[in-house]
Design an enzyme around this catalytic site. Structure first.
Site, short mmCIF file in Angstrom:
data_model
loop_
_atom_site.label_atom_id
_atom_site.label_comp_id
_atom_site.label_asym_id
_atom_site.label_seq_id
_atom_site.Cartn_x
_atom_site.Cartn_y
_atom_site.Cartn_z
CB CYS A 270 -5.28 13.69 0.37
SG CYS A 270 -6.60 14.77 1.09
CD GLU B 83 -10.45 13.90 -3.91
OE1 GLU B 83 -10.16 15.20 -3.97
OE2 GLU B 83 -9.63 12.95 -3.94
CB CYS C 219 -9.18 17.82 -1.87
SG CYS C 219 -7.42 17.70 -1.22
CB CYS D 87 -10.67 13.60 0.74
SG CYS D 87 -10.10 15.11 0.10
CD GLU E 20 -3.62 24.12 -6.55
OE1 GLU E 20 -2.87 24.92 -7.19
OE2 GLU E 20 -3.32 22.97 -6.64
N1 THU Z 1 -6.03 17.10 -4.63
C1 THU Z 1 -7.25 16.93 -4.75
O1 THU Z 1 -7.97 17.67 -5.07
N2 THU Z 1 -7.71 15.68 -4.24
C2 THU Z 1 -6.80 14.68 -3.70
O2 THU Z 1 -7.10 13.75 -3.17
C3 THU Z 1 -5.41 14.94 -3.42
C4 THU Z 1 -4.79 16.40 -4.20
C5 THU Z 1 -5.44 18.38 -5.02
C6 THU Z 1 -4.90 19.56 -3.89
C7 THU Z 1 -4.06 20.39 -4.77
O3 THU Z 1 -4.83 21.29 -5.53
C8 THU Z 1 -3.49 19.38 -5.72
O4 THU Z 1 -4.44 18.30 -5.91
C9 THU Z 1 -1.95 18.90 -5.71
O5 THU Z 1 -2.02 18.38 -4.42
#
Ligand code: THU
Length: 137
Positions: free
Chosen positions: A93, A62, A60, A96, A51
């Protein structure tokens, strides 16, 4: 990791994703995610979400794992594992899914939550009517 018949060792791939999740940098959401990619060579590449104080720059787990694979020369993905501490197993998401499609349209996606509950899909199930290079013609 995947035997000669292409059967994927989901336990091992999920274990790599859980290990990667320990490195998640998620001070804003508190939602740590781990991912692991199995390339067709049999190599595994893992990643965690990263983040940023500028929230929209978050990457993300992935996409961290997929770009690690591709930048190491692994351009064909056989499987993707994703793990979270959520109450439900959480699928990738939309962004990804699109990035996975580029390198693994036939990939299996397996996800697991903190209770060890699993779900799995094909990339095609998660992204029907996908946009890809074939659509650029
Ligand atoms: N996030 C992921 O790493 N992968 C996903 O498929 C969905 C969301 C992360 C992004 C962010 O750091 C946190 O999860 C909350 O959305």
């Amino acid at each position: 990791m995947s035997d000669p018949d292409g059967v994927i060792d989901r336990d091992a791939l999920l274990a790599a994703a859980w290990r990667a999740r320990e490195q998640a940098y998620a001070p804003y959401s508190g939602f740590a995610v781990g991912a692991a990619v199995l390339g067709i060579s049999g190599r595994i590449f893992a990643g965690a979400n990263v983040e940023n104080a500028s929230y929209g720059l978050t990457i993300c787990a992935e996409r961290v794992a997929i770009t690690a694979a591709v930048s190491a020369g692994e351009r064909r993905i056989a499987a993707l594992a994703v793990v979270t501490g959520a109450s439900q197993p959480t699928p990738p998401c939309g962004a990804c899914r699109q990035v996975l499609w580029e390198f693994g349209p036939e990939a299996e996606v397996v996800v697991e939550n903190r209770r060890g509950e699993r779900r799995h899909w094909t990339a095609r199930e998660l992204l029907p009517e996908a946009f890809d290079s074939g659509r650029l013609a």
